[in-house]
Write a protein that holds these residues in place. Structure first.
Motif, PDB file in Angstrom:
ATOM      1  N   PRO A 142       3.336   5.276  11.562  1.00  0.00           N
ATOM      2  CA  PRO A 142       2.639   3.788  11.248  1.00  0.00           C
ATOM      3  C   PRO A 142       3.515   3.199  10.143  1.00  0.00           C
ATOM      4  O   PRO A 142       4.273   3.960   9.263  1.00  0.00           O
ATOM      5  CB  PRO A 142       1.286   4.154  11.029  1.00  0.00           C
ATOM      6  CG  PRO A 142       0.779   5.463  11.549  1.00  0.00           C
ATOM      7  CD  PRO A 142       2.345   6.204  11.757  1.00  0.00           C
ATOM      8  N   GLN A 143       3.274   2.102  10.075  1.00  0.00           N
ATOM      9  CA  GLN A 143       4.220   1.180   9.110  1.00  0.00           C
ATOM     10  C   GLN A 143       3.780   1.438   7.509  1.00  0.00           C
ATOM     11  O   GLN A 143       4.279   1.276   6.739  1.00  0.00           O
ATOM     12  CB  GLN A 143       3.851  -0.254   9.152  1.00  0.00           C
ATOM     13  CG  GLN A 143       4.736  -0.942  10.225  1.00  0.00           C
ATOM     14  CD  GLN A 143       4.780  -2.568  10.394  1.00  0.00           C
ATOM     15  OE1 GLN A 143       3.807  -3.157  10.592  1.00  0.00           O
ATOM     16  NE2 GLN A 143       5.689  -3.112   9.712  1.00  0.00           N
ATOM     17  N   THR A 144       2.432   2.210   7.542  1.00  0.00           N
ATOM     18  CA  THR A 144       1.729   2.509   6.124  1.00  0.00           C
ATOM     19  C   THR A 144       2.272   3.722   5.613  1.00  0.00           C
ATOM     20  O   THR A 144       2.158   3.930   4.428  1.00  0.00           O
ATOM     21  CB  THR A 144       0.299   2.434   6.470  1.00  0.00           C
ATOM     22  OG1 THR A 144       0.049   3.140   7.243  1.00  0.00           O
ATOM     23  CG2 THR A 144      -0.433   0.962   6.665  1.00  0.00           C
ATOM     24  N   VAL A 203       2.908  -1.518   3.191  1.00  0.00           N
ATOM     25  CA  VAL A 203       3.758  -1.326   4.111  1.00  0.00           C
ATOM     26  C   VAL A 203       5.051  -0.710   3.743  1.00  0.00           C
ATOM     27  O   VAL A 203       5.622  -1.106   2.500  1.00  0.00           O
ATOM     28  CB  VAL A 203       4.284  -2.629   4.952  1.00  0.00           C
ATOM     29  CG1 VAL A 203       5.423  -2.203   5.997  1.00  0.00           C
ATOM     30  CG2 VAL A 203       2.926  -3.161   5.765  1.00  0.00           C
ATOM     31  N   HIS A 204       5.665   0.445   4.304  1.00  0.00           N
ATOM     32  CA  HIS A 204       6.782   1.184   3.787  1.00  0.00           C
ATOM     33  C   HIS A 204       7.961   1.079   4.918  1.00  0.00           C
ATOM     34  O   HIS A 204       9.123   1.307   4.466  1.00  0.00           O
ATOM     35  CB  HIS A 204       6.592   2.481   3.410  1.00  0.00           C
ATOM     36  CG  HIS A 204       5.458   2.523   2.504  1.00  0.00           C
ATOM     37  ND1 HIS A 204       5.761   2.196   1.034  1.00  0.00           N
ATOM     38  CD2 HIS A 204       3.991   2.787   2.736  1.00  0.00           C
ATOM     39  CE1 HIS A 204       4.370   2.732   0.436  1.00  0.00           C
ATOM     40  NE2 HIS A 204       3.629   2.640   1.241  1.00  0.00           N
ATOM     41  N   ARG A 205       7.701   0.610   5.806  1.00  0.00           N
ATOM     42  CA  ARG A 205       8.932   0.662   7.086  1.00  0.00           C
ATOM     43  C   ARG A 205       8.794  -0.428   8.017  1.00  0.00           C
ATOM     44  O   ARG A 205       7.737  -1.175   8.048  1.00  0.00           O
ATOM     45  CB  ARG A 205       8.854   2.066   7.728  1.00  0.00           C
ATOM     46  CG  ARG A 205       7.506   2.140   8.298  1.00  0.00           C
ATOM     47  CD  ARG A 205       7.367   3.789   9.071  1.00  0.00           C
ATOM     48  NE  ARG A 205       7.287   4.855   8.297  1.00  0.00           N
ATOM     49  CZ  ARG A 205       8.332   5.867   8.240  1.00  0.00           C
ATOM     50  NH1 ARG A 205       9.131   5.882   9.147  1.00  0.00           N
ATOM     51  NH2 ARG A 205       8.020   6.757   7.249  1.00  0.00           N
ATOM     52  N   TRP A 206       9.687  -0.315   8.953  1.00  0.00           N
ATOM     53  CA  TRP A 206       9.582  -1.420   9.996  1.00  0.00           C
ATOM     54  C   TRP A 206       8.446  -1.104  10.925  1.00  0.00           C
ATOM     55  O   TRP A 206       8.322   0.003  11.089  1.00  0.00           O
ATOM     56  CB  TRP A 206      10.900  -1.714  10.599  1.00  0.00           C
ATOM     57  CG  TRP A 206      11.501  -0.638  11.377  1.00  0.00           C
ATOM     58  CD1 TRP A 206      11.320   0.746  11.319  1.00  0.00           C
ATOM     59  CD2 TRP A 206      12.225  -1.040  12.773  1.00  0.00           C
ATOM     60  NE1 TRP A 206      11.953   1.371  12.529  1.00  0.00           N
ATOM     61  CE2 TRP A 206      12.636   0.351  13.310  1.00  0.00           C
ATOM     62  CE3 TRP A 206      12.727  -2.135  13.426  1.00  0.00           C
ATOM     63  CZ2 TRP A 206      13.209   0.508  14.320  1.00  0.00           C
ATOM     64  CZ3 TRP A 206      13.526  -1.793  14.472  1.00  0.00           C
ATOM     65  CH2 TRP A 206      13.870  -0.792  14.804  1.00  0.00           C
ATOM     66  N   PRO A 207       8.089  -1.831  11.930  1.00  0.00           N
ATOM     67  CA  PRO A 207       7.088  -1.439  12.886  1.00  0.00           C
ATOM     68  C   PRO A 207       7.571  -0.647  14.137  1.00  0.00           C
ATOM     69  O   PRO A 207       6.848  -0.449  14.957  1.00  0.00           O
ATOM     70  CB  PRO A 207       6.499  -2.930  13.167  1.00  0.00           C
ATOM     71  CG  PRO A 207       7.577  -3.729  13.045  1.00  0.00           C
ATOM     72  CD  PRO A 207       8.343  -3.529  12.201  1.00  0.00           C
ATOM     73  N   LEU A 256       8.321  -7.588   9.718  1.00  0.00           N
ATOM     74  CA  LEU A 256       7.385  -8.176  10.467  1.00  0.00           C
ATOM     75  C   LEU A 256       7.607  -7.900  12.058  1.00  0.00           C
ATOM     76  O   LEU A 256       8.840  -7.598  12.604  1.00  0.00           O
ATOM     77  CB  LEU A 256       7.559  -9.618  10.327  1.00  0.00           C
ATOM     78  CG  LEU A 256       7.131 -10.548   9.269  1.00  0.00           C
ATOM     79  CD1 LEU A 256       7.450 -11.874   9.386  1.00  0.00           C
ATOM     80  CD2 LEU A 256       5.594 -10.256   8.983  1.00  0.00           C
ATOM     81  N   PRO A 257       6.440  -7.583  12.533  1.00  0.00           N
ATOM     82  CA  PRO A 257       6.712  -7.224  13.981  1.00  0.00           C
ATOM     83  C   PRO A 257       7.100  -8.577  14.769  1.00  0.00           C
ATOM     84  O   PRO A 257       6.923  -9.572  14.390  1.00  0.00           O
ATOM     85  CB  PRO A 257       5.047  -7.002  14.601  1.00  0.00           C
ATOM     86  CG  PRO A 257       4.387  -6.690  13.058  1.00  0.00           C
ATOM     87  CD  PRO A 257       5.038  -7.436  12.120  1.00  0.00           C
TER      88      PRO A 257
END
Lengths: 293, 601, 136
Positions: free
Chosen positions: B589-591, B573-577, B227-228
């Motif tokens: 990007p998170q995507t 979502v695949h990664r931290w922000p 989460l951001p």
């Protein structure tokens, strides 16, 4: 067991699902109840704080000793136990209503909701009687150097320490004639009109002789905060019961009209059930704080 | 079965399964802009309402600063505007206290609680976690309208004949409990209490929604540690609000009873205007306990959203990952817990048990630990970063500066022994204005500058933004820094005319200076408001979906997203922000799925 | 049945009627017994107060027992009637952990209330004289 294994295997926190396996409405209801617990908590803790800041606090068994229809018999804790059991039983019927909802059993939901509503209404009736009894009660007290007859309100409390005989003897001389007549009429056990004497015709000195000072258990006025907190907190709880009854009635009508059957689930009944149990839960603590300790 | 489903429970899912329809769906003006259930519109409603209240509250402060800076001068215009409250062009005592009370209430509750977390929780939560809308859009709408209603009641109290409440924003009894005590204690105080009760309902509806949305509505792959940071901050803010506002509600209800039903919860042994009151046995300190049990978490309800947004904005604009993501979470969590344990440090000199006070000193000073962690993490985030000094980034840096300056004076006040000297002086005013008031305003400005393009599809004017920033940061320090010296010299707060004290006379010129600066700062805020409204309609248009090169999900939506946010499926979502400057790329990007040869962050 | 409203819910529980009925019945009986015990202790305290010079420590102990029994009742209501016991562990924690705040909430408030009484008794002789109960 199969479910337990599935619970353990699921990655709950990865997104795309509820981490608690709960629909959001129930989650919101839980957290709302948590919030409400802090409202009640704040009230009860305030009550405790004030109680701890006083040198004297009335004994609840002396205050709550009446039972409808039992006249002036001394029955401490009796009536409130009836109220407590009514609420526990209505909680049980609510559990059954929720369970019937789980099984999509419309008739079951209707039956058990109906009994829950009856239980809630009965509790409110009891509370109304208790309030009425306390407010209109007639208790002889010694206040400002005079005797007076009062009930329990937010402005005066009749359950202070027992007054000393010497103080009463002085105070009775300063008491207005009208009050003396009423005191004499109360007879021995706060029983108004017990004797058939025409007290209004007596002289002041005879009136004073006619008053049963021993039997009246004359007290000083007690801490006024007692009434404020009692009416405030039981009133706030009663308001919750009242709103719970109204919500239950709405749920009953919606069930009757097949709203939930068409929706395919009785989640609303579950959420209402949580609220209703919470009301019961709060009562457990109100019961503890006001009646037991 | 799903065709016959009624709207209430499944509104969000409805949007999810039928999102194509929403684009063509014609909405009436009322359901689109007034009773809207779209989280973005509700967020804008909170923001604009907050701005209106901020102008009112700020204007009140200019009025009482005039009195403080020029106690001997007369301003005939004031009599024209306010009649008997400014007789002969001079602010009357009762009016002065009303102004101070309203300034505090409006800024703390309406601007920095509703206007800040109401705005950004609404706009950011669904967009950044990848949800179509809030869990319950209907309750979300109610949340705004209860806030609006609270505002209407508060505004009405300003126009009653006896004037608004004047017991200070903390509304301490016995003053606030007794009608006989003054004009402000008449109907104005009742309206204040009713308004607060409505506000509690609003914040509760909002908070419950934010919590369950963040828990339940995250898109696939958005684990809690992806989460951001603004979302984490909003989450803790909502938790604080849900657990502490009900206690204020209890206090307000008891106070209403004392005022209207003759109870004695907070009143005891009072003689007023020669009249002996029958109230007995209450405790005024009890009210303060109840108030500050909310009041202290309230400070963090105001600060946390600003902290979260600042973390995000600093990372994006330094083109560097946030330093110590887990430490940031941990310190947010620690602050949220400590927020509940320290309330009585506001009450050291009220007759609080001194030994109990010392426990509160210990707990209070513990807050310095997570606060310091956050400060160092912000500094290390921008350290050697490739900083883009956008207005948002400047305001974020300004926030950190103010949070440090104001936080340090908190260490003075958190010690009960020093507080004996400093309590109720201008030192306190300086401390909490810098650390909580102005710092949070800076966080809010940073958020507005940063997410304005997402809200309206246009940019704010940069030049005006820079003017706004530099005047405000300089002005804030010029206004509040000197107040520390006044406070150390013993100048009390809440006094409208200090000319009677010889030892305070030396500060006459300083007070004039502070007043002049506050007027300038106020005017510059109006410039911001003009910039804001002008840019909504005439600002430079956005040409790209992701103007700041940020990683978070809100920048994957169309420039002007409709209700439902994403046109197709919600992205996974695949990664931290915070993958900035990683493997030679400016941002990822998170995507974007994690590549096979990618290094770990 | 995968209902749209249950999209967030991964696993659907089904309790069979017999176990459920038994659980509810047992809990009801347990709650009733606890309440009766509470009432008995309440009456005991009442009778101790009626007698000459009640043992303060004993009264306090009985009151403490009633408090513990009440917490037990609360536990059963929440765990069984509100089905919190059937939820997954993390959910239970989000409810139970914030309630720990009550410890300091209660302790600090009561502590200060008590201190207020002591301070008044110490510095306000009239207050002490007029409110301290006397034994007649």
């Amino acid at each position: 067991m199969a479910t337990t294994a599935a619970v353990q295997q699921t990655k709950w926190w990865t997104g795309g699902k509820s981490p608690f396996n709960l629909e959001y409405g129930k989650l919101m209801m839980w957290y709302f109840l948590m919030s409400d617990a802090f409202t009640f908590g704040a009230f009860l803790i305030s009550y405790g704080t004030i109680r701890f800041s006083q040198n004297f606090w009335p004994d609840p068994n002396v205050v709550f000793n009446a039972f409808p229809g039992a006249g002036h018999a001394n029955l401490p804790l009796a009536f409130v136990s009836v109220m407590t059991f009514i609420l526990i039983i209505s909680s049980v019927t609510m559990v059954l209503a929720v369970h019937a909802g789980h099984n999509n059993d419309k008739q079951g939901v209707i039956k058990w909701l109906f009994w829950t509503i009856v239980g809630g209404a009965a509790f409110l009736g009891c509370q109304a009687w208790e309030w009425h009894h306390l407010i209109t009660g007639k208790h002889a007290i010694l206040v400002n150097g005079q005797l007076d007859i009062v009930g329990q309100t937010t402005r005066i409390n009749p359950w202070g320490d027992l007054a000393s005989q010497a103080d009463i003897a002085t105070a009775i001389q300063n008491t207005p004639r009208e009050t003396l007549v009423r005191l004499a009429e109360m007879g021995g056990h706060g029983h108004e009109g017990a004797a058939h004497t025409n007290f209004a015709a007596l002289s002041n000195a005879d009136l004073i002789k006619a008053i049963d000072v021993e039997g009246l258990h004359i007290r000083e006025n007690g801490p006024v905060a007692f009434g404020g907190y009692f009416y405030g907190i039981t009133g706030f709880h009663g308001f919750h019961v009242f709103s719970g009854v109204i919500i239950n009635i709405i749920m009953l009508i919606m069930t009757q009209k097949d709203v939930f059957a068409r929706r395919g689930h009785y989640l609303m009944i579950e959420k209402t059930g949580l609220y209703w149990h919470f009301v019961d839960l709060v009562w457990v603590f109100v019961f503890l704080c006001f009646y037991l300790i | 079965m799903s065709e016959t489903t009624t709207v209430q429970v499944v509104e969000v899912k409805h949007a999810a399964t039928h999102h194509e329809e929403h684009g063509h769906h014609e909405q009436s003006f009322i359901s689109k802009y007034i009773f809207s259930m779209d989280h973005k519109t509700i967020g804008k409603q909170f923001l604009i309402t907050g701005i209106v209240w901020a102008i009112i509250g700020g204007f009140f402060s200019v009025l009482f600063r005039l009195q403080l800076g020029y106690p001997e001068a007369t301003f005939p215009i004031l009599e024209t505007l306010f009649g008997k409250w400014a007789k002969g062009g001079q602010i009357q005592p009762e009016f002065y206290y009303s102004l101070v009370t309203m300034h505090g209430t409006i800024l703390v509750f309406f601007v920095l609680t509703a206007g800040l977390s109401g705005t950004f929780a609404n706009i950011l939560i669904p967009l950044q976690i990848g949800a179509r809308d809030m869990a319950s859009p209907f309750l979300n709408m109610l949340s705004y309208w209860f806030f609006f209603l609270a505002g209407v009641v508060m505004a009405a109290s300003i126009f009653v004949q006896t004037g608004p409440a004047s017991g200070g924003w903390t509304m301490y009894p016995p003053l606030s409990a007794l009608r006989q005590a003054g004009d402000g204690q008449k109907i104005g105080t009742d309206l204040w209490l009713v308004s607060m009760a409505l506000f509690v309902v609003s914040s509760l509806l909002g908070g419950l929604n934010y919590i369950s949305t963040i828990l339940n509505m995250r898109t696939k792959g958005m684990s809690m540690t992806r989460l951001p940071l603004p979302i984490w901050a909003m989450f803790f803010t909502a938790v604080l609000g849900v657990l502490s506002f009900p206690v204020l509600l209890s206090g307000a209800i008891l106070l209403l009873f004392d005022r209207n039903l003759g109870t004695s919860f907070f009143l005891s042994d009072i003689v007023i205007n020669g009249e002996v009151l029958p109230n007995e046995g209450g405790s005024a300190i009890l009210y303060q306990h109840l108030f500050w049990f909310l009041g202290h978490p309230e400070v963090y309800i105001i600060l946390l959203p600003a902290m979260g947004m600042v973390s995000e904005i600093l990372s994006v604009n330094s083109r560097k990952p946030i330093f110590g993501y887990m430490a940031m979470l941990g310190s947010l969590f620690a602050i949220a817990i400590l927020a509940f344990l320290v309330w009585a440090h506001h009450m050291f000199v009220t007759g609080l048990n001194p030994f109990l006070g010392s426990v509160f000193v210990l707990l209070t000073l513990l807050i310095a630990v997570p606060s310091a962690i956050k400060v160092f993490n912000w500094l290390t985030t921008i350290w050697r970063g490739n900083i883009r000094f956008t207005p948002a980034a400047l305001f974020a840096i300004g926030f950190v500066s103010l949070f440090i300056s104001g936080g340090l004076t908190g260490i003075f006040l958190g010690n009960s022994t020093i507080d004996i000297h400093l309590h109720d002086t201008m030192f306190v005013v300086a401390h909490f204005h810098i650390v909580m008031g102005v710092a949070s305003m800076f966080g809010m400005f940073a958020g507005v500058y940063h997410w304005f393009p997402k809200m309206f599809g246009r940019y704010l004017n940069n030049t005006l933004g820079y003017i706004h920033f530099w005047v405000t940061i300089a002005g804030s320090y010029l206004i509040f820094w000197p107040m520390h010296y006044q406070g150390l010299a013993g100048v009390p707060r809440r006094y409208l005319d200090k000319r009677g004290w010889v030892n305070f006379n030396q500060f006459g010129e300083l007070d004039k200076f502070i007043t002049v600066v506050s007027i300038i700062v106020f005017v510059v805020q109006i410039v911001f408001v003009v910039n804001f409204f002008y840019s909504i309609y005439k600002g430079r248009k956005l040409r790209t979906e992701n103007p700041w090169g940020a990683n978070t999900l809100e920048w994957t939506t169309p420039i002007n997203p409709g209700h439902g946010n994403w046109e197709g499926d919600i992205p996974e979502v695949h990664r931290w922000p915070y993958d900035y400057a990683k493997d030679g790329r400016e941002f990822i990007p998170q995507t974007e799925p994690v590549g096979a040869s990618e290094s770990k962050h | 049945m995968q209902h749209p409203a249950f999209e967030e819910v991964t696993i659907h529980h089904h309790t069979d009627d017999a176990t459920f009925k038994k659980k509810v019945k047992n809990t009801t009986i347990l709650l009733s017994i606890l309440t009766v015990v509470e009432l008995a202790i309440g009456l005991l305290i009442y009778n101790m107060h009626k007698g000459e010079a009640p043992n303060e420590l004993l009264v306090l102990m009985f009151k403490g027992m009633v408090c513990i029994l009440t917490l037990a009742k609360a536990y059963y209501i929440v765990s069984v009637f509100m089905h919190l016991g059937d939820e997954i562990r993390n959910m239970i924690m989000t409810i139970v952990v914030p309630l720990l705040l009550f410890i300091w909430f209660i302790a600090a408030f009561i502590w200060d209330g008590n201190s207020y009484k002591n301070l008044r008794n110490k510095y306000d002789a009239h207050y002490k004289e007029s409110t301290m109960p006397t034994k007649h």
